[in-house]
Write an enzyme that holds these catalytic residues in place. Structure first.
Site, mmCIF file in Angstrom:
data_model
loop_
_atom_site.group_PDB
_atom_site.id
_atom_site.type_symbol
_atom_site.label_atom_id
_atom_site.label_comp_id
_atom_site.label_asym_id
_atom_site.label_seq_id
_atom_site.Cartn_x
_atom_site.Cartn_y
_atom_site.Cartn_z
ATOM 1 C CE1 TYR A 7 -3.417 -5.326 -8.268
ATOM 2 C CE2 TYR A 7 -5.587 -4.502 -7.642
ATOM 3 C CZ TYR A 7 -4.790 -5.296 -8.443
ATOM 4 O OH TYR A 7 -5.364 -6.069 -9.428
ATOM 5 C CB ILE A 43 -0.958 2.351 -2.643
ATOM 6 C CG1 ILE A 43 -1.448 2.382 -1.190
ATOM 7 C CG2 ILE A 43 -2.110 2.152 -3.614
ATOM 8 C CD1 ILE A 43 -2.211 3.628 -0.825
ATOM 9 C CB CYS A 44 0.804 -1.756 -6.426
ATOM 10 S SG CYS A 44 1.344 -2.201 -8.092
ATOM 11 C CG MET A 45 -3.527 2.172 -7.128
ATOM 12 S SD MET A 45 -4.689 3.209 -6.165
ATOM 13 C CE MET A 45 -5.076 4.549 -7.259
ATOM 14 C CG HIS A 61 4.401 -1.920 -12.187
ATOM 15 N ND1 HIS A 61 3.704 -2.980 -12.715
ATOM 16 C CD2 HIS A 61 4.068 -1.883 -10.877
ATOM 17 C CE1 HIS A 61 2.982 -3.556 -11.775
ATOM 18 N NE2 HIS A 61 3.193 -2.918 -10.641
#
Length: 161
Positions: A80, A87-89, A148
């Site tokens: 991620y 950062i993909c969170m 998202h």
């Protein structure tokens, strides 16, 4: 300031924090521990990588808004971590953030997501030496949040790019 004191008091070798340019709102965080059964931990041992260095920038209204967080070194693949070290969170977005989160909790969640996402240290000739940039990370993060928001926090169909 309270967060910084709390982390320094921990002294558990999970993370350490240094202020970037003596700025309380800009931290360089060294993450020393990921799951010792993971391929990433193996990569860290094989490449003599002692820690993953992250930059965390706090907004003026922290803890009510999330910090911007990105990986500086080493260059990672998967886990991620995207272009520029973004950062993909979900918890790093306004929608996923809670003012109850501590920096330590965010770092533990990040360490877990690196392993879950099968993060590895990039070893491709040439690419592994190219530094991540803040501008690229911010653009990538903005784009992933938009994606998202449209599809939810699942991977969009391959046909959508």
């Amino acid at each position: 300031m309270k967060e910084l004191q709390e982390i320094r008091r921990l002294g558990d070798n999970f993370i350490t924090v240094e202020l970037a340019d003596d700025n309380l709102f800009d931290w360089n965080v060294k993450l020393f521990q990921v799951d010792k059964d993971s391929a990433l931990w193996q990569d860290m041992k094989e490449t003599n990588t002692e820690y993953i260095l992250l930059n965390v920038t706090f907004p003026d209204n922290f803890p009510f808004s999330p910090p911007f967080m990105r990986v500086l070194t080493p260059r990672l693949e998967n886990g991620y971590v995207l272009d520029g070290g973004a950062i993909c969170m979900e918890l790093l977005t306004p929608r996923g953030w809670s003012s109850a989160y501590t920096v330590e909790a965010v770092m533990r969640q990040f360490a877990a997501s690196l392993v879950k996402g099968q993060g590895r240290i990039c070893r491709k000739a040439g690419k592994s030496k190219k530094a991540f940039s803040r501008k690229e990370a911010e653009a990538t993060f903005k784009s992933l949040v938009k994606t998202h928001e449209k599809y939810g926090w699942v991977s969009p169909p391959v046909s959508d790019g």
